[in-house]
Design a protein around this motif. Structure first.
Motif, short mmCIF file in Angstrom:
data_model
loop_
_atom_site.label_atom_id
_atom_site.label_comp_id
_atom_site.label_asym_id
_atom_site.label_seq_id
_atom_site.Cartn_x
_atom_site.Cartn_y
_atom_site.Cartn_z
N LEU A 59 5.62 18.04 55.74
CA LEU A 59 5.43 16.70 55.19
C LEU A 59 4.23 16.68 54.25
O LEU A 59 4.24 16.00 53.23
N SER A 88 4.64 15.11 50.64
CA SER A 88 4.16 13.75 50.38
C SER A 88 2.64 13.72 50.41
O SER A 88 2.00 14.55 51.06
N THR A 124 0.63 11.02 51.37
CA THR A 124 -0.01 10.28 52.45
C THR A 124 0.57 10.71 53.79
O THR A 124 1.51 10.12 54.31
N ILE A 125 -0.02 11.74 54.32
CA ILE A 125 0.56 12.33 55.52
C ILE A 125 0.45 11.39 56.72
O ILE A 125 1.39 11.20 57.46
N THR A 141 2.91 8.57 56.78
CA THR A 141 4.26 9.09 56.92
C THR A 141 4.53 9.49 58.35
O THR A 141 5.52 9.11 58.96
N TRP A 186 5.07 6.83 60.98
CA TRP A 186 6.42 6.26 61.05
C TRP A 186 7.34 7.15 61.87
O TRP A 186 8.17 6.70 62.63
N THR A 189 13.18 9.95 61.78
CA THR A 189 13.44 10.54 60.47
C THR A 189 13.86 9.49 59.46
O THR A 189 13.35 9.42 58.35
N MET A 200 11.08 7.04 58.61
CA MET A 200 10.12 7.68 57.72
C MET A 200 10.67 7.67 56.31
O MET A 200 9.95 7.41 55.34
N SER A 243 8.44 5.37 53.76
CA SER A 243 7.44 6.12 53.01
C SER A 243 8.13 6.87 51.89
O SER A 243 9.32 6.78 51.69
N VAL A 275 8.64 9.95 51.66
CA VAL A 275 9.33 11.17 52.04
C VAL A 275 10.84 10.95 52.00
O VAL A 275 11.34 9.95 52.51
N GLY A 302 12.80 14.94 56.18
CA GLY A 302 12.81 14.51 57.58
C GLY A 302 13.85 15.26 58.37
O GLY A 302 13.61 15.69 59.50
#
Lengths: 355, 481
Positions: A38, A42, A44-45, A48, A51, A310, A313, A317, A319, A324
């Protein structure tokens, strides 16, 4: 509960501490791998990942979504469990479920709208069609000796394309703009409780019945004996072929119902791309339960939790759901594989100090 | 010199069964150390600990005086400790050579050549040829046992553990095996010989350690073997019971495999109530096929099989069992038991039993019933929920016997019922078989002459699918066929 779960999932490991170590280590590895993946995809871990882990419990609708995803897994998991317990490797739950779904839709659209009866007939036909799809590999094996693994895979494809054919040419809603059936009338629907598919009670009930069947009836007992050892079963006078075929029939009925309940309870129409894959997911669900009916809800909940996380997320976000899915798949591989971290046991053995 | 030493070994299995209770054991170079005791005495477990397959709950393992801090199979092999297991660990569908190369590092080229070279050296030492290109399944049991030993010798052991190597062998094959052991001994290899047959141990053991229920009784030197009274099964005076009705009647039975091999040629015999009919002969002469036909597990080519005047053609195994026939099979691990199951499940399995208890299964009733049965037959551990894997060979046989006899059969078909059992269990099994004769008949198929001559009222000789009645029983007992 966790203790039993660990016990049934990690039979490969001997001591309870070993199991717990293995389980927690698996989790740590999974989360680390997921985190790295992740992080790469992405920026902003933290947001993310939150979520993914806690999204399910963030609001009631999300929790309902979790339960709705749990339901079909519970039924297909039960379907796979029955055949695996009998030692039959019929992996045709996918095809059976698709056929169950399409039959339910077809019957519901063509049957007169009599309250209750409409719904019952719909679900019954879905179950029967699933059962029919399930026993075909069994009969082929008796007649020509072809392994049910092969025939059940073929039946999966047959199920997918037969259902697509019926959907495309007989019950397609031309107004919808995408491939979907007409919407079912209210009399053929299972009630929803603030979005929750009430079929979940049916599913839980069926799992309990399955437990009762396997452990308290002679037929279920015979199935377990056949699963233990086919030669032994034949020798003590169990009709092995008949037992195997009835296991596949029950399995097909459960998978067919999974399709039927999804149609009648959740969507109200046949949305084929939401259906595909649920049958296959039944296999890891069943395996992870250690083939114990009472552990099925736990293992189905785990898979549903992963899945819901998943999707949440993906929705909440940046991702993409595909990433996911990769994380999700990794978790399944790591947690469901019995032999994983088996090397730990070796270490445990060799480094054990003699007192 | 003590090569390896086990000190105060305690082994408690996860299910609470104590297999070894503070046992001391040592092996010296160039000796044959026999380990004896009944089935379930913990012999195999102790040796598995020595070979690294199991680790002890507590205790010390010493190799040449050094305390081993950690211990596993790899370390054991490294120190030259190799175990030949009781059950064959060869792949039947592969050739002998392939089986021998399997545990080696490489398979092709240099490794293969090296393996063959090593093998030739071994053959010279041992004085017998190994048929390299034959498939293992084509070999006799004696040859297979030798193959296991050759396989172990390829690893150049200093300590060779043989776990009941004679259980499946005939008298001549046993003698052959002993010669091999002597050769190994003369070359300085220490041999641990696990057995429950006193006669064998007396012949081969330099030292004898006796285990009983996991506890070491004593280690005896060769000179002080006073305790080893040669035991023979008590030959009973054959009491004649009146013959009852004719139970089983087989007439002109032929069985030909689809591939054309004739297995049973014109077999005719009958079993009456009140008698034990024996079929004697080396395994592989059609005995297995005959019993499977009688139990409905195989369709015969032609002939007639009757049970109490009723034609049995086309009946299923369940029907045949319901008519009152029980069957103790030859292969107790693959056919006679469901090893993955629990003891009580094995005891109640089968159509006769599950309907007897009504249409719903109550685990509690069944467990209680199983417990009573287990007490009656002295099955250890006495826990109906124990996994079958925790049972020793003798107890497995008791489970089979308990199940088969609990339905009070009219006719018992027993195939090698005491194969691989210790003296006490064998005697128990034989007494059970003898008891049936009071209400029913027994068909006993065995390659054990002692057993046949002790139990049977009428003996047939089976060879190459043909059955001959032995007219004079007394001469039969004296002259070995």
């Amino acid at each position: 509960m966790l203790k039993i779960f660990l016990h049934s999932s990690f039979q490969g490991c001997r001591t309870m501490t070993g199991r717990i170590v293995r389980f927690s280590l698996s989790c740590v590895i999974v989360i680390t791998v997921g985190f790295v993946l992740l992080a790469i995809s992405s920026g902003t871990i933290y947001g993310t990942f939150r979520w993914f882990i806690a999204g399910v419990f963030s609001s009631l609708p999300h929790f309902v979504e979790f339960l709705n995803r749990l339901l079909p897994l519970l039924l297909t998991g039960a379907a796979v469990l029955v055949v695996f317990r009998t030692g039959v490797f019929n992996i045709g739950a996918e095809g059976q479920m698709l056929m169950g779904g399409i039959t339910a839709t077809f019957i519901a659209l063509h049957f007169p709208e009599i309250p209750l009866l409409h719904l019952c007939i719909t679900l019954l036909m879905a179950a029967l069609m699933g059962g029919l799809w399930g026993v075909v590999p069994g009969f082929i094996k008796v007649v020509s000796g072809v392994s049910e693994v092969i025939t059940s895979i073929i039946m999966n494809f047959a199920g997918l394309y037969v259902s697509l054919y019926i959907l495309n040419h007989h019950i397609k809603d031309p107004e919808a703009g995408y491939l979907v059936s007409y919407t079912l009338s209210e009399t053929a629907r299972l009630p929803q409780i603030s979005g929750l598919n009430s079929g979940i009670f049916v599913a839980v009930g069926l799992v309990l019945i399955l437990y009762f069947f396997l452990y308290r009836t002679p037929a279920g007992f015979n199935m377990r004996i056949v699963g233990y050892n086919r030669h032994f079963a034949r020798y003590v006078g169990i009709d092995v072929e008949r037992t195997e075929i009835s296991a596949q029939l029950i399995s097909g009925i459960l998978a067919g119902l999974a399709g039927g309940v999804e149609v009648c309870g959740l969507y109200g129409k046949y949305l084929w791309h939401y259906f595909t894959g649920l049958g296959f997911e039944g296999i890891p669900v069943a395996l992870m339960s250690g083939l114990e009916p009472l552990m099925l809800p736990v293992s189905a909940a785990f898979f549903s939790y992963m899945k819901t996380g998943t999707y949440l997320m993906g929705r909440m976000s940046a991702v993409t759901p595909e990433v996911g899915m990769i994380v999700n798949g990794l978790m399944v591989i790591i947690l469901a594989s019995y032999g994983f971290l088996g090397f730990l046991r070796m270490r445990e053995t060799s480094s054990r100090r003699m007192k | 010199m003590k090569l390896v030493e086990l000190e105060n070994i305690l082994k408690v299995y996860p299910n609470g069964i104590v297999a070894n209770r503070y046992v001391n054991f040592d092996v010296r170079a160039g000796e044959v150390h026999a380990l004896i005791g009944d089935n379930g005495a913990g012999k195999t477990t102790l040796m598995k600990i020595l070979a690294g397959f199991e680790y002890p709950t507590s205790g010390v393992i010493r190799v040449e005086g050094r305390v081993m801090k950690s211990w596993n199979v790899r370390k054991a092999l490294h120190n030259g400790i190799v175990m030949v297991h009781q059950h064959f660990s060869t792949v039947p569908s592969l050739s002998v050579l392939e089986n021998l190369i399997l545990p080696m590092r490489g398979y092709f080229g240099k490794a293969r050549k090296q393996a063959i070279k090593k093998l030739e050296e071994l053959e010279k030492i041992l004085g017998f040829q190994v048929p390299l290109d034959m498939k293992v399944l084509e070999l006799s049991y004696g040859m297979r046992q030798k193959l296991e030993i050759v396989k172990a010798l390829m690893m150049e052991p200093r300590v060779l553990i043989l776990d009941e190597p004679t259980a499946l062998l005939s008298q001549d094959e046993v003698m052959n095996l002993f010669e091999v052991v002597e050769i190994l001994k003369s070359r300085g290899v220490a041999v641990v010989f696990i057995s429950h047959k006193l006669k064998e141990v007396e012949k081969i053991g330099d030292r004898v350690t006796m285990l009983d229920k996991g506890v070491k009784v004593e280690t005896f030197e060769k000179s002080e073997r006073v305790f080893l009274v040669p035991e023979t099964l008590n030959t009973r005076a054959r009491e004649h019971t009146a013959l009852g009705e004719e139970l089983l009647k087989v007439q002109e039975l032929w069985y030909i495999y689809p591939c054309g091999r004739t297995v049973l040629k014109n077999v005719s015999f009958s079993v009456h109530a009140g008698e034990i009919v024996g079929i004697y002969g080396p395994e592989g002469n059609g005995q297995k096929e005959l019993v499977e036909i009688l139990m409905g597990l195989r369709k015969y080519t032609s002939g007639r099989v009757e049970f109490r005047g009723k034609d049995m053609r086309g009946l299923s195994t369940a029907d045949i069992r319901r008519m009152g026939i029980s069957y103790v099979p030859d292969n107790k691990l693959e056919v006679g038991t469901a090893m993955k199951g629990k003891v009580w499940e094995n005891l109640v399995a089968g159509i006769v039993r599950t309907t007897e208890f009504g249409c719903l299964i109550s685990p509690r009733t069944l467990r209680r019933w199983a417990r009573e049965l287990m007490e009656l037959y002295g099955i250890f551990p006495d826990d109906p929920d124990a996994s079958m894997y925790t049972l020793s060979g003798g107890n497995l046989q008791k489970v089979i016997l308990a199940r088969e006899l609990s339905s009070h059969p009219m006719l018992l078909i027993a195939h090698s019922p005491t194969k691989g059992l210790d003296f006490r269990t064998a005697r128990f099994v034989r007494s059970k078989i003898r008891e049936i004769r009071y209400d029913g008949g027994v068909l006993l198929i065995s390659s054990d002459l002692e057993e046949i001559s002790e139990l049977c009222d009428k003996v047939y000789l089976m060879s190459h699918g043909e059955l001959h009645l032995v007219e004079d029983l007394s001469s039969f007992e004296l002259s070995r066929v």
